[in-house]
Design an enzyme around this catalytic site. Structure first.
Site, PDB file in Angstrom:
ATOM      1  N   HIS A 155       0.822  -1.213   0.000  1.00 42.48           N
ATOM      2  CA  HIS A 155       0.000   0.000   0.000  1.00 42.48           C
ATOM      3  C   HIS A 155       0.861   1.269   0.000  1.00 42.48           C
ATOM      4  O   HIS A 155       0.437   2.318   0.493  1.00 42.48           O
ATOM      5  CB  HIS A 155      -0.945   0.037   1.215  1.00 42.48           C
ATOM      6  CG  HIS A 155      -1.740  -1.218   1.409  1.00 42.48           C
ATOM      7  ND1 HIS A 155      -2.867  -1.496   0.687  1.00 42.48           N
ATOM      8  CD2 HIS A 155      -1.536  -2.287   2.231  1.00 42.48           C
ATOM      9  CE1 HIS A 155      -3.355  -2.671   1.055  1.00 42.48           C
ATOM     10  NE2 HIS A 155      -2.560  -3.173   1.991  1.00 42.48           N
ATOM     11  N   SER A 276      14.783  21.160 -16.896  1.00 39.40           N
ATOM     12  CA  SER A 276      13.627  22.041 -17.070  1.00 39.40           C
ATOM     13  C   SER A 276      14.060  23.299 -17.815  1.00 39.40           C
ATOM     14  O   SER A 276      15.173  23.790 -17.641  1.00 39.40           O
ATOM     15  CB  SER A 276      13.059  22.426 -15.696  1.00 39.40           C
ATOM     16  OG  SER A 276      12.158  23.511 -15.808  1.00 39.40           O
ATOM     17  N   LYS A 282      16.204  21.275 -11.755  1.00 38.89           N
ATOM     18  CA  LYS A 282      15.466  20.047 -12.054  1.00 38.89           C
ATOM     19  C   LYS A 282      16.300  19.026 -12.829  1.00 38.89           C
ATOM     20  O   LYS A 282      17.079  19.364 -13.705  1.00 38.89           O
ATOM     21  CB  LYS A 282      14.204  20.369 -12.868  1.00 38.89           C
ATOM     22  CG  LYS A 282      13.141  21.184 -12.135  1.00 38.89           C
ATOM     23  CD  LYS A 282      12.520  20.402 -11.010  1.00 38.89           C
ATOM     24  CE  LYS A 282      11.671  19.268 -11.509  1.00 38.89           C
ATOM     25  NZ  LYS A 282      10.562  19.695 -12.365  1.00 38.89           N
ATOM     26  N   GLU A 289       9.311   7.979 -17.310  1.00 37.28           N
ATOM     27  CA  GLU A 289       7.951   8.491 -17.502  1.00 37.28           C
ATOM     28  C   GLU A 289       7.417   8.141 -18.887  1.00 37.28           C
ATOM     29  O   GLU A 289       6.231   7.811 -19.045  1.00 37.28           O
ATOM     30  CB  GLU A 289       7.936   9.999 -17.287  1.00 37.28           C
ATOM     31  CG  GLU A 289       8.172  10.401 -15.834  1.00 37.28           C
ATOM     32  CD  GLU A 289       8.280  11.894 -15.627  1.00 37.28           C
ATOM     33  OE1 GLU A 289       8.237  12.326 -14.471  1.00 37.28           O
ATOM     34  OE2 GLU A 289       8.422  12.635 -16.625  1.00 37.28           O
TER      35      GLU A 289
END
Length: 458
Positions: A155, A276, A282, A289
């Protein structure tokens, strides 16, 4: 060149021809088409339907076309309808009228069924090889991280301690099963449809088993209608690819989570990250992804073909032409994702100390503390409640079970002794789990040896 037309008195509407044509995408399996044609003419000569000189001329012409296509000196821009008509037109142009005998005893229906099966069979082997490379990377990491402690989760909550080796071993099993699925479907699909004709075979005395053997099939298909209308193998293949992508997506999701500032379990190599345009600090996990995102694209191919096939009567229908573009896209997507993911995984840096700190901070040794009491005669249900009270005490004080004084342990339950700290140490918690498939050192060594043996035999 059209392989049909005698029945027609007018040219096909240009838009209709373009809509119907498949050469822009079925040119991808030109090598399979030519392999199938060479096997076909060899069988025709064996059966006396072609002479040896005719066979030799056709085979030589086909081999020349294949060589020119491989070399890039022949291009797919002659306006042919499909790869079959393209090859036949160039064959006739090169060797004359004898080339017109290539199509004896076959239909485009069994020809395209053959081409697609050959192509998917080749791609099945290629993807299985990429999975083996990924499994090899996983094994190396498993061997390297047998003592890299980390929390295991349920979980998304810290649950019990284990090692990174054990965690990665879960993905080894997933991708091992993926290779097994490819092996199984390859075996099931390895029947040759050539010779089935349009749907009802042919009056020529073809030796279909001979053709099947020449092309590496186990046998010829058993029903001519099924031969030209079967896409079960392709659905099974896309299903297998979807499961591969699902596993890649799950793994990518974990790497994305582990890469966050909150976890800091891993650092992704610069070669598999981007920055970024506005935030200079970043470093984004874009490859992970994109693998996660492209999974839906492969799912879409499976769903689209299932939808296409669900209402088709026997035998061949033009709808089946839609099996190619979506399958080719799914193949390219899966192969690209496997290659890039493997590269990203092999260059990941794991922050061992941070992972161990995270394991210690989550009360993941609570079950082992309860087992300590059970081993000292306390019923498990009572032990569960006692440890729950101790965890609550630690939460209030902002400390771990390892840091709680023995006096506090004994205030809740006098059974506790000094050896509780050894019993709930990270190493003990992991090492005592020795059942098959558990993360303990002895169990993991057995698993690693099994993994090595699997790859050696793969």
């Amino acid at each position: 060149m059209k392989l049909w037309g005698g029945r027609f008195t007018e040219e096909t509407n240009e838009l209709a021809f373009a809509f119907n044509a498949s050469l822009p995408f079925d040119c991808r399996f030109y090598a399979q088409d030519i392999r199938g044609s060479i096997a076909h003419v060899r069988m025709l000569a064996k059966q006396g339907i072609l002479t040896d000189s005719e066979r030799d001329a056709i085979q030589s012409g086909l081999e020349g076309i294949l060589a020119d296509l491989d070399a890039g000196t022949l291009s797919f821009d002659d306006g042919s309808e499909d790869i079959h008509s393209f090859v036949e037109a160039h064959l006739i142009e090169r060797i004359g009228d004898v080339g017109k005998k290539l199509h004896t005893g076959r239909s485009r229906n069994d020809q395209v069924a053959l081409d697609m099966k050959l192509y998917i069979r080749d791609q099945t082997d290629s993807i299985a090889a990429l999975l083996k490379e990924l499994l090899t990377t996983l094994l190396h990491l498993m061997e390297e991280h047998t003592e890299t402690w980390m929390p295991g989760f349920t979980h998304l909550q810290k649950a019990q301690p284990l090692t990174l080796s054990h965690h990665l071993g879960a993905y080894f099993e997933m991708f091992r099963r993926d290779r097994g699925r490819l092996r199984d479907l390859r075996s099931r699909m390895n029947e040759c449809p050539l010779g089935a004709g349009a749907l009802a075979g042919t009056t020529y005395p073809l030796d279909r088993e001979y053709t099947a053997a020449l092309l590496g099939f186990d046998c010829a298909t058993r029903n001519s209608m099924d031969s030209v209308s079967d896409r079960d193998y392709l659905l099974e293949f896309l299903s297998a690819l979807s499961i591969v992508m699902m596993h890649l997506s799950r793994f990518s999701e974990e790497i994305i989570i582990w890469n966050t500032n909150e976890y800091r379990f891993v650092e992704i190599d610069d070669g598999y990250s981007t920055g970024s345009s506005i935030m200079p600090q970043k470093k984004n996990p874009d490859i992970a992804e994109l693998v996660r995102g492209k999974t839906g694209r492969v799912y879409g191919a499976l769903t689209a073909l299932l939808t296409t096939m669900k209402g088709l009567p026997l035998a061949y229908n033009k709808d089946m032409q839609e099996d190619k573009e979506l399958s080719f896209d799914a193949i390219d997507t899966a192969k690209g994702c496997l290659t890039l993911f493997n590269g990203m995984l092999s260059t990941l840096r794991f922050h061992k100390e941070r992972m161990a700190e995270s394991a210690k901070a989550g009360f993941i040794n609570a079950t082992d503390a309860a087992d300590y009491l059970v081993n000292h005669g306390v019923p498990f249900r009572d032990a569960h409640g006692i440890i729950g009270r101790l965890v609550l005490l630690c939460v209030e004080r902002g400390c771990a079970l390892d840091d709680l004084p023995l006096s506090d342990y004994q205030a809740v339950c006098p059974v506790f002794q000094e050896d509780i700290y050894e019993a709930i140490s990270m190493r003990t918690c992991v090492e005592r789990r020795l059942t098959k498939g558990a993360p303990g050192a002895a169990a993991m060594q057995q698993e690693l040896e099994a993994c090595r043996q699997y790859l050696a035999e793969a």
